[in-house]
Design a protein around this motif. Structure first.
Motif, PDB file in Angstrom:
ATOM      1  N   LYS A 182       2.514   1.645  -3.413  1.00 34.51           N
ATOM      2  CA  LYS A 182       1.530   2.126  -4.392  1.00 34.51           C
ATOM      3  C   LYS A 182       1.326   3.633  -4.251  1.00 34.51           C
ATOM      4  O   LYS A 182       1.306   4.370  -5.257  1.00 34.51           O
ATOM      5  N   LEU A 183       1.189   4.112  -3.015  1.00 33.82           N
ATOM      6  CA  LEU A 183       1.021   5.554  -2.784  1.00 33.82           C
ATOM      7  C   LEU A 183       2.242   6.334  -3.270  1.00 33.82           C
ATOM      8  O   LEU A 183       2.104   7.404  -3.878  1.00 33.82           O
ATOM      9  N   PHE A 184       3.436   5.809  -3.005  1.00 29.89           N
ATOM     10  CA  PHE A 184       4.658   6.503  -3.418  1.00 29.89           C
ATOM     11  C   PHE A 184       4.742   6.583  -4.947  1.00 29.89           C
ATOM     12  O   PHE A 184       5.111   7.622  -5.508  1.00 29.89           O
ATOM     13  N   ILE A 185       4.420   5.483  -5.625  1.00 24.67           N
ATOM     14  CA  ILE A 185       4.447   5.481  -7.093  1.00 24.67           C
ATOM     15  C   ILE A 185       3.495   6.526  -7.640  1.00 24.67           C
ATOM     16  O   ILE A 185       3.851   7.323  -8.529  1.00 24.67           O
ATOM     17  N   ALA A 186       2.279   6.528  -7.120  1.00 24.66           N
ATOM     18  CA  ALA A 186       1.281   7.494  -7.588  1.00 24.66           C
ATOM     19  C   ALA A 186       1.751   8.922  -7.351  1.00 24.66           C
ATOM     20  O   ALA A 186       1.587   9.805  -8.205  1.00 24.66           O
ATOM     21  N   HIS A 187       2.364   9.169  -6.202  1.00 24.55           N
ATOM     22  CA  HIS A 187       2.831  10.516  -5.878  1.00 24.55           C
ATOM     23  C   HIS A 187       3.966  10.952  -6.801  1.00 24.55           C
ATOM     24  O   HIS A 187       3.967  12.077  -7.308  1.00 24.55           O
ATOM     25  N   LEU A 188       4.932  10.064  -7.038  1.00 24.60           N
ATOM     26  CA  LEU A 188       6.076  10.430  -7.860  1.00 24.60           C
ATOM     27  C   LEU A 188       5.704  10.645  -9.320  1.00 24.60           C
ATOM     28  O   LEU A 188       6.305  11.491 -10.005  1.00 24.60           O
ATOM     29  N   ALA A 189       4.721   9.911  -9.822  1.00 21.72           N
ATOM     30  CA  ALA A 189       4.408   9.962 -11.254  1.00 21.72           C
ATOM     31  C   ALA A 189       3.245  10.885 -11.600  1.00 21.72           C
ATOM     32  O   ALA A 189       3.082  11.243 -12.773  1.00 21.72           O
ATOM     33  N   SER A 190       2.447  11.278 -10.620  1.00 18.89           N
ATOM     34  CA  SER A 190       1.194  11.983 -10.936  1.00 18.89           C
ATOM     35  C   SER A 190       1.396  13.389 -11.469  1.00 18.89           C
ATOM     36  O   SER A 190       0.484  13.950 -12.087  1.00 18.89           O
TER      37      SER A 190
ATOM     38  N   ALA B 192      12.874   2.807   3.308  1.00 18.76           N
ATOM     39  CA  ALA B 192      13.756   3.026   2.170  1.00 18.76           C
ATOM     40  C   ALA B 192      13.539   2.020   1.043  1.00 18.76           C
ATOM     41  O   ALA B 192      13.643   2.367  -0.136  1.00 18.76           O
ATOM     42  N   THR B 193      13.244   0.761   1.376  1.00 23.90           N
ATOM     43  CA  THR B 193      13.040  -0.228   0.307  1.00 23.90           C
ATOM     44  C   THR B 193      11.794   0.117  -0.514  1.00 23.90           C
ATOM     45  O   THR B 193      11.789  -0.039  -1.736  1.00 23.90           O
ATOM     46  N   ASN B 194      10.747   0.587   0.149  1.00 25.99           N
ATOM     47  CA  ASN B 194       9.544   0.984  -0.577  1.00 25.99           C
ATOM     48  C   ASN B 194       9.829   2.185  -1.476  1.00 25.99           C
ATOM     49  O   ASN B 194       9.333   2.269  -2.606  1.00 25.99           O
ATOM     50  N   VAL B 195      10.651   3.115  -0.972  1.00 32.09           N
ATOM     51  CA  VAL B 195      11.034   4.277  -1.773  1.00 32.09           C
ATOM     52  C   VAL B 195      11.820   3.825  -3.003  1.00 32.09           C
ATOM     53  O   VAL B 195      11.576   4.294  -4.130  1.00 32.09           O
ATOM     54  N   ALA B 196      12.755   2.894  -2.805  1.00 25.45           N
ATOM     55  CA  ALA B 196      13.564   2.415  -3.930  1.00 25.45           C
ATOM     56  C   ALA B 196      12.688   1.780  -5.009  1.00 25.45           C
ATOM     57  O   ALA B 196      12.872   2.042  -6.209  1.00 25.45           O
TER      58      ALA B 196
ATOM     59  N   LEU C  94       6.653  12.975   0.120  1.00 23.87           N
ATOM     60  CA  LEU C  94       6.011  11.660   0.038  1.00 23.87           C
ATOM     61  C   LEU C  94       4.861  11.554   1.041  1.00 23.87           C
ATOM     62  O   LEU C  94       5.013  11.930   2.214  1.00 23.87           O
ATOM     63  N   PRO C  95       3.713  11.026   0.614  1.00 27.57           N
ATOM     64  CA  PRO C  95       2.608  10.832   1.564  1.00 27.57           C
ATOM     65  C   PRO C  95       2.863   9.613   2.435  1.00 27.57           C
ATOM     66  O   PRO C  95       3.704   8.763   2.113  1.00 27.57           O
ATOM     67  N   SER C  96       2.161   9.527   3.529  1.00 28.61           N
ATOM     68  CA  SER C  96       2.246   8.328   4.373  1.00 28.61           C
ATOM     69  C   SER C  96       0.907   7.611   4.320  1.00 28.61           C
ATOM     70  O   SER C  96      -0.147   8.242   4.223  1.00 28.61           O
ATOM     71  N   ALA C  97       0.956   6.283   4.364  1.00 30.54           N
ATOM     72  CA  ALA C  97      -0.272   5.491   4.401  1.00 30.54           C
ATOM     73  C   ALA C  97      -0.872   5.601   5.799  1.00 30.54           C
ATOM     74  O   ALA C  97      -0.161   5.506   6.807  1.00 30.54           O
ATOM     75  N   ALA C  98      -2.163   5.814   5.860  1.00 32.37           N
ATOM     76  CA  ALA C  98      -2.830   5.998   7.155  1.00 32.37           C
ATOM     77  C   ALA C  98      -2.598   4.789   8.058  1.00 32.37           C
ATOM     78  O   ALA C  98      -2.692   3.644   7.622  1.00 32.37           O
TER      79      ALA C  98
ATOM     80  N   THR D 260       0.835  -1.206   0.000  1.00 34.16           N
ATOM     81  CA  THR D 260       0.000   0.000   0.000  1.00 34.16           C
ATOM     82  C   THR D 260       0.867   1.252   0.000  1.00 34.16           C
ATOM     83  O   THR D 260       0.621   2.193  -0.766  1.00 34.16           O
ATOM     84  N   SER D 261       1.898   1.283   0.843  1.00 31.91           N
ATOM     85  CA  SER D 261       2.792   2.446   0.882  1.00 31.91           C
ATOM     86  C   SER D 261       3.489   2.627  -0.466  1.00 31.91           C
ATOM     87  O   SER D 261       3.574   3.753  -0.984  1.00 31.91           O
TER      88      SER D 261
END
Length: 526
Positions: free
Chosen positions: A189-197, A357-361, A384-388, A186-187
């Protein structure tokens, strides 16, 4: 001996009413367990064995069913047990009551039909009370049987919705990114959406919509014309589920964030978890893997050895000495600065990023594959957003620092949460408290993992608040072991449920203190 007189039919009527109450209780469990056949009986076993009172009630109910064959009024005891027990499992529920969806209505109807057949069979045999009493006490088996019966019905009901999603996906034709993993999906997915949107028109599946109907709903309700990228999360409870999700939403880019013992109770081994998760790689052009995980490092090697391998992007947060040097995308903290490298060259330096960091990578790897410029990635990393409820750190109005990790429930995440608690610097000396019901669905490792977590928790905190009874023995055993190792143990507080735990925190903690809420089980767990 026939027992079809007036007392028998009156008792049968009472049992039918009690059966309705029992059905509501166990239907709620079925709904909370995503209608998976077999789960209700498993939870019933946990509840009846949970405490001596429930075990005694069940024994009395079974005896009453047997006695009702010659003493109809004994069926009233079975009615009382079925309607009022197991103690602690309510009909209405504290964390979520029954939601009368179409699916639940179908299951309730099937349960009622099977129950009516059983009662009718007892009446035909001249034992209406025995039949009705058996239905009341055997309601978990009846609900599970009904769940099996409605599987083809549900498949037919879903078919039209899935066809609509397939048509919509073909019309819009976005680039699909699919993310799975035992945790971190989930985290990521949120990071990908944030970086690419900011550079791509993008839709991401909301919340934890990670099953077949959740993805179909995402497509039918959220996928607009002109969308470039669709980012979806894929979950699984059994082999073949992710393969089915990929048939509905074929990914061009597939991501696996981690492999761990989450849902080990269902899968039985981590090897089976790897096999199920790796279904997401079939047909993908690009596969992004967290190779700090040994299972995924081995998967990367197996994929690379295929005659026509996908493009594999290895991601890492490990130090170079531990294998991080060979990663395609590497992310790690250098003091307060997150440093992201691509094939050894620095891609971004960002101060103050608190994300794993692994999720960020993994997210950066996907953003690069989607064509997001490195400069834009660096700019977006700063926010970067955080997952609730996943390692959120806030200061409450009372002055208590709260580490909210209630949506995480795996050993690796629990260790990260303890590290976060240890890193909190509250004003003054401060107390540190861990509130937890422990971790579930870890199969044969559940006791040992919870025992180790309690031991580690009391190395960081001075108080462990154990919520509920599901993992109480393991957590208290870990606390005792910690006391033996350290020569002096922390305090262990036992509470029956989450509201009682929150009340304890409010009464006992104040400015300068810190509390970690690690996991939160719904109340269909003992």
């Amino acid at each position: 001996m026939s027992t079809t007189g007036l007392p028998a039919w009156v008792t049968t009527g009472v049992l039918v009413v009690a059966g309705a109450a029992a059905a509501l209780r166990w239907l709620r469990v079925a709904q909370r367990e995503h209608y998976a056949p077999g789960r209700v009986v498993r939870f019933a076993g946990r509840w009846w064995a949970d405490r001596a009172l429930n075990a005694a009630a069940l024994a009395g109910g079974v005896a009453a069913v047997a006695a009702s064959g010659f003493a109809p009024l004994a069926g009233l005891v079975a009615a009382a047990v079925g309607a009022g027990a197991p103690v602690g499992l309510g009909v209405r529920g504290r964390t979520g009551g029954l939601a009368w969806t179409r699916r639940l209505t179908t299951l309730a109807g099937a349960t009622g039909f099977l129950g009516a057949c059983a009662v009718a069979g007892g009446a035909i045999a001249g034992q209406p009370v025995v039949g009705a009493a058996a239905v009341v006490l055997g309601m978990p088996f009846l609900v599970d049987a009904a769940a099996w019966c409605v599987v083809p019905v549900e498949a037919r009901a879903a078919a039209g919705f899935l066809r609509s999603a397939s048509r919509r996906l073909a019309q819009v034709h976005p680039e699909v990114v699919a993310v799975t993993g035992s945790y971190g999906k989930t985290s990521t997915k949120l990071f990908i959406a944030h970086l690419a949107s900011s550079t791509r028109s993008l839709v991401a599946s909301p919340a934890s919509f990670n099953n077949l109907m959740g993805l179909a709903r995402t497509i039918n309700e959220g996928l607009a014309a002109g969308t470039d990228v669709l980012v979806v999360e894929m979950g699984t409870y059994a082999p073949g589920e992710i393969a089915r999700l990929c048939r509905l939403v074929p990914p061009r880019i597939s991501v696996i964030t981690a492999i761990g013992p989450v849902h080990l109770e269902r899968f039985r081994s981590e090897e089976r978890i790897v096999a199920a998760k790796s279904e997401i790689t079939d047909g993908a052009e690009v596969v992004v893997l967290n190779v700090d995980n040994p299972h995924l490092a081995a998967l990367a090697d197996r994929l690379a050895a295929r005659p026509r391998p996908p493009h594999i992007v290895r991601c890492s947060a490990a130090p170079a000495s531990a294998g991080g040097r060979g990663a395609d995308v590497h992310a790690a903290l250098d003091g307060e600065t997150l440093v992201v490298r691509r094939t050894g060259e620095v891609l971004a330096r960002v101060v103050g990023v608190k994300a794993p960091a692994t999720n960020v990578a993994c997210a950066v790897a996907v953003a690069l594959e989607l064509g997001v410029p490195p400069g834009e990635i660096e700019r977006r990393l700063a926010s970067l957003p955080s997952a609730a409820h996943r390692l959120e750190i806030v200061r409450a109005a009372s002055g208590v620092v709260v580490v909210d990790d209630t949506y995480n429930a795996n050993p690796a995440g629990a260790r990260a949460a303890l590290a976060a608690l240890a890193g909190v610097d509250p004003e003054g000396p401060g107390r540190r408290v861990v509130v937890t019901p422990g971790m579930v669905e870890l199969g044969g490792r559940q006791f040992a993992e919870n025992e180790a977590f309690a031991r580690d928790a009391l190395a960081v905190a001075d108080t462990l608040v154990v919520v509920g009874r599901t993992n109480r023995r393991a957590l208290t055993a870990g606390a005792r072991h910690r006391a033996g190792e350290a020569g002096a143990g922390g305090t262990v507080v036992l509470v029956p449920d989450r509201p009682r735990a929150v009340d304890w925190v409010r009464r006992n903690l104040g400015p300068g203190d810190a509390v970690l809420y690690e996991n939160d089980l719904p109340d269909h767990y003992p």
